[in-house]
Design a protein around this motif. Structure first.
Motif, PDB file in Angstrom:
ATOM      1  N   MET A   1       0.846  -1.176   0.000  1.00 16.47           N
ATOM      2  CA  MET A   1       0.000   0.000   0.000  1.00 16.47           C
ATOM      3  C   MET A   1       0.892   1.241   0.000  1.00 16.47           C
ATOM      4  SD  MET A   1      -2.936   1.180   2.762  1.00 16.47           S
ATOM      5  CE  MET A   1      -4.206   0.106   2.152  1.00 16.47           C
ATOM      6  N   THR A   2       0.545   2.194  -0.834  1.00 16.76           N
ATOM      7  CA  THR A   2       1.322   3.425  -0.896  1.00 16.76           C
ATOM      8  C   THR A   2       0.826   4.400   0.164  1.00 16.76           C
ATOM      9  OG1 THR A   2      -0.161   4.437  -2.508  1.00 16.76           O
ATOM     10  CG2 THR A   2       1.689   3.164  -3.382  1.00 16.76           C
ATOM     11  N   TYR A   3       1.618   5.434   0.405  1.00 10.92           N
ATOM     12  CA  TYR A   3       1.235   6.438   1.393  1.00 10.92           C
ATOM     13  C   TYR A   3      -0.037   7.172   0.975  1.00 10.92           C
ATOM     14  CZ  TYR A   3       5.816   5.801   3.552  1.00 10.92           C
ATOM     15  OH  TYR A   3       6.913   5.272   4.178  1.00 10.92           O
ATOM     16  N   ILE A   4      -0.209   7.402  -0.322  1.00  7.92           N
ATOM     17  CA  ILE A   4      -1.397   8.127  -0.785  1.00  7.92           C
ATOM     18  C   ILE A   4      -2.655   7.281  -0.583  1.00  7.92           C
ATOM     19  CG2 ILE A   4      -1.347   7.476  -3.226  1.00  7.92           C
ATOM     20  CD1 ILE A   4      -2.162  10.951  -1.866  1.00  7.92           C
ATOM     21  N   GLU A   5      -2.556   5.971  -0.746  1.00 11.20           N
ATOM     22  CA  GLU A   5      -3.707   5.108  -0.489  1.00 11.20           C
ATOM     23  C   GLU A   5      -4.075   5.128   0.993  1.00 11.20           C
ATOM     24  OE1 GLU A   5      -3.161   1.691  -3.917  1.00 11.20           O
ATOM     25  OE2 GLU A   5      -2.006   1.538  -2.054  1.00 11.20           O
ATOM     26  N   LEU A   6      -3.081   5.030   1.835  1.00 11.35           N
ATOM     27  CA  LEU A   6      -3.318   5.103   3.270  1.00 11.35           C
ATOM     28  C   LEU A   6      -3.932   6.442   3.652  1.00 11.35           C
ATOM     29  CD1 LEU A   6      -2.950   3.858   6.109  1.00 11.35           C
ATOM     30  CD2 LEU A   6      -0.675   4.866   6.125  1.00 11.35           C
ATOM     31  N   SER A   7      -3.407   7.508   3.077  1.00  8.63           N
ATOM     32  CA  SER A   7      -3.930   8.847   3.355  1.00  8.63           C
ATOM     33  C   SER A   7      -5.370   8.993   2.872  1.00  8.63           C
ATOM     34  CB  SER A   7      -3.053   9.901   2.685  1.00  8.63           C
ATOM     35  OG  SER A   7      -1.753   9.860   3.205  1.00  8.63           O
ATOM     36  N   HIS A  60      12.378   9.619   7.477  1.00 11.40           N
ATOM     37  CA  HIS A  60      12.429   9.662   6.022  1.00 11.40           C
ATOM     38  C   HIS A  60      11.345   8.742   5.472  1.00 11.40           C
ATOM     39  CE1 HIS A  60      14.736   6.062   6.890  1.00 11.40           C
ATOM     40  NE2 HIS A  60      14.438   5.658   5.674  1.00 11.40           N
ATOM     41  N   TYR A  61      11.066   8.898   4.194  1.00 15.21           N
ATOM     42  CA  TYR A  61      10.047   8.103   3.529  1.00 15.21           C
ATOM     43  C   TYR A  61      10.697   7.276   2.429  1.00 15.21           C
ATOM     44  CZ  TYR A  61       6.616  11.132   5.739  1.00 15.21           C
ATOM     45  OH  TYR A  61       5.863  11.808   6.650  1.00 15.21           O
ATOM     46  N   SER A  62      10.134   6.115   2.180  1.00 18.94           N
ATOM     47  CA  SER A  62      10.562   5.292   1.060  1.00 18.94           C
ATOM     48  C   SER A  62      10.048   5.946  -0.220  1.00 18.94           C
ATOM     49  CB  SER A  62       9.992   3.881   1.209  1.00 18.94           C
ATOM     50  OG  SER A  62      10.184   3.153   0.025  1.00 18.94           O
ATOM     51  N   ALA A  63      10.936   6.292  -1.112  1.00 18.13           N
ATOM     52  CA  ALA A  63      10.553   6.976  -2.348  1.00 18.13           C
ATOM     53  C   ALA A  63       9.658   6.106  -3.226  1.00 18.13           C
ATOM     54  CB  ALA A  63      11.796   7.394  -3.114  1.00 18.13           C
ATOM     55  N   ASP A  64       9.726   4.798  -3.050  1.00 21.71           N
ATOM     56  CA  ASP A  64       8.907   3.889  -3.856  1.00 21.71           C
ATOM     57  C   ASP A  64       7.417   4.031  -3.555  1.00 21.71           C
ATOM     58  OD1 ASP A  64      11.276   2.908  -4.851  1.00 21.71           O
ATOM     59  OD2 ASP A  64      11.318   1.213  -3.447  1.00 21.71           O
ATOM     60  N   HIS A  65       7.078   4.518  -2.383  1.00 24.00           N
ATOM     61  CA  HIS A  65       5.683   4.587  -1.966  1.00 24.00           C
ATOM     62  C   HIS A  65       5.118   6.002  -1.995  1.00 24.00           C
ATOM     63  CE1 HIS A  65       5.818   0.414  -0.830  1.00 24.00           C
ATOM     64  NE2 HIS A  65       6.915   0.647  -0.132  1.00 24.00           N
ATOM     65  N   LEU A  66       5.866   6.963  -2.485  1.00 20.42           N
ATOM     66  CA  LEU A  66       5.421   8.354  -2.543  1.00 20.42           C
ATOM     67  C   LEU A  66       4.998   8.735  -3.956  1.00 20.42           C
ATOM     68  CD1 LEU A  66       8.143  10.148  -0.398  1.00 20.42           C
ATOM     69  CD2 LEU A  66       5.785   9.664   0.248  1.00 20.42           C
ATOM     70  N   HIS A  70       6.305  17.228  -3.577  1.00 19.08           N
ATOM     71  CA  HIS A  70       6.740  17.716  -2.266  1.00 19.08           C
ATOM     72  C   HIS A  70       6.462  19.205  -2.136  1.00 19.08           C
ATOM     73  CE1 HIS A  70       9.045  14.004  -2.626  1.00 19.08           C
ATOM     74  NE2 HIS A  70       9.160  14.030  -1.315  1.00 19.08           N
ATOM     75  N   ILE A  71       6.175  19.616  -0.927  1.00 16.32           N
ATOM     76  CA  ILE A  71       6.092  21.034  -0.581  1.00 16.32           C
ATOM     77  C   ILE A  71       7.207  21.235   0.425  1.00 16.32           C
ATOM     78  CG2 ILE A  71       4.685  22.849   0.442  1.00 16.32           C
ATOM     79  CD1 ILE A  71       2.229  21.278  -0.585  1.00 16.32           C
ATOM     80  N   GLY A  72       8.242  21.910   0.018  1.00 15.24           N
ATOM     81  CA  GLY A  72       9.478  21.915   0.788  1.00 15.24           C
ATOM     82  C   GLY A  72      10.032  20.501   0.692  1.00 15.24           C
ATOM     83  N   LEU A  73      10.349  19.911   1.816  1.00 14.43           N
ATOM     84  CA  LEU A  73      10.760  18.509   1.828  1.00 14.43           C
ATOM     85  C   LEU A  73       9.619  17.574   2.205  1.00 14.43           C
ATOM     86  CD1 LEU A  73      14.266  18.774   3.548  1.00 14.43           C
ATOM     87  CD2 LEU A  73      13.758  18.535   1.109  1.00 14.43           C
ATOM     88  N   ALA A  74       8.478  18.145   2.573  1.00 14.07           N
ATOM     89  CA  ALA A  74       7.339  17.348   3.021  1.00 14.07           C
ATOM     90  C   ALA A  74       6.595  16.764   1.820  1.00 14.07           C
ATOM     91  CB  ALA A  74       6.387  18.210   3.841  1.00 14.07           C
ATOM     92  N   PRO A  75       6.408  15.452   1.809  1.00 16.61           N
ATOM     93  CA  PRO A  75       5.629  14.853   0.720  1.00 16.61           C
ATOM     94  C   PRO A  75       4.156  15.239   0.830  1.00 16.61           C
ATOM     95  CG  PRO A  75       6.219  13.185   2.331  1.00 16.61           C
ATOM     96  CD  PRO A  75       6.890  14.449   2.752  1.00 16.61           C
ATOM     97  N   LEU A  76       3.496  15.273  -0.305  1.00 17.96           N
ATOM     98  CA  LEU A  76       2.094  15.665  -0.352  1.00 17.96           C
ATOM     99  C   LEU A  76       1.238  14.806   0.581  1.00 17.96           C
ATOM    100  CD1 LEU A  76       0.026  17.492  -1.759  1.00 17.96           C
ATOM    101  CD2 LEU A  76      -0.268  15.671  -3.444  1.00 17.96           C
ATOM    102  N   GLU A  77       1.586  13.557   0.734  1.00 18.21           N
ATOM    103  CA  GLU A  77       0.812  12.647   1.576  1.00 18.21           C
ATOM    104  C   GLU A  77       0.776  13.079   3.038  1.00 18.21           C
ATOM    105  OE1 GLU A  77       2.429  10.202  -1.874  1.00 18.21           O
ATOM    106  OE2 GLU A  77       3.141  11.836  -0.615  1.00 18.21           O
TER     107      GLU A  77
END
Length: 114
Positions: A1-7, A60-66, A70-77
Motif C-alpha cells: 500500500m502506498t502512502y497516498i492510499e493510506l492517506s 524519512h520516507y521510502s521513495a517507492d511509496h510516494l 513535495h512542498i518543501g521537503l514534506a511529501p504531499l501525503e
C-alpha cells in the motif's frame, strides 16, 4: 500500500465521520470558514515543520511509496493528516456541544451556562 492510499482511506474515514457528526449535531454545525482557516494554518505549519524534521534526519520516507510531489521537503501525503483533523475535530466538537445542550435542555435562544 502506498502512502497516498493510506492517506485517502484516513481522510475518507474522517469525512464520513464528519458528515455523520454534522447530521447528529443538527443546527449546531461547525463553521466552514473556521475549518478553511484552520486547514490553511495547519498546512503551513505542516510544510514548515515537516521540512525541518526531514532535513534534520528525524525520519524519512521510502521513495517507492510516494507520489513524488513535495512542498518543501514534506511529501504531499503528509498533508492528509492535518486535513482530516481539521475536518473531523470541529464537527466532533459541534456534535458534543449539541448533545450537551440537548441533555441540559438549553434552547437555541438561551445562553449556555458557564
Amino acid at each position: 500500500m502506498t502512502y497516498i492510499e493510506l492517506s485517502a482511506w484516513f481522510v475518507g474515514a474522517a469525512v464520513v465521520a464528519a458528515v455523520v457528526l454534522s447530521v447528529v449535531s443538527g443546527r449546531y454545525r461547525a463553521h466552514l470558514g473556521a475549518m478553511a482557516a484552520t486547514i490553511a494554518v495547519l498546512f503551513i505549519l505542516t510544510a514548515v515543520f515537516d521540512t525541518v524534521m526531514i532535513a534534520t534526519g528525524l525520519f524519512h520516507y521510502s521513495a517507492d511509496h510516494l507520489l513524488g510531489v513535495h512542498i518543501g521537503l514534506a511529501p504531499l501525503e503528509d498533508f492528509a493528516y492535518p486535513l482530516a483533523g481539521a475536518v473531523l475535530l470541529p464537527t466532533l466538537w459541534a456534535a458534543l456541544r449539541a448533545r450537551r445542550r440537548a441533555r441540559v435542555g438549553i434552547r437555541a435562544t438561551d445562553e449556555e451556562p458557564s
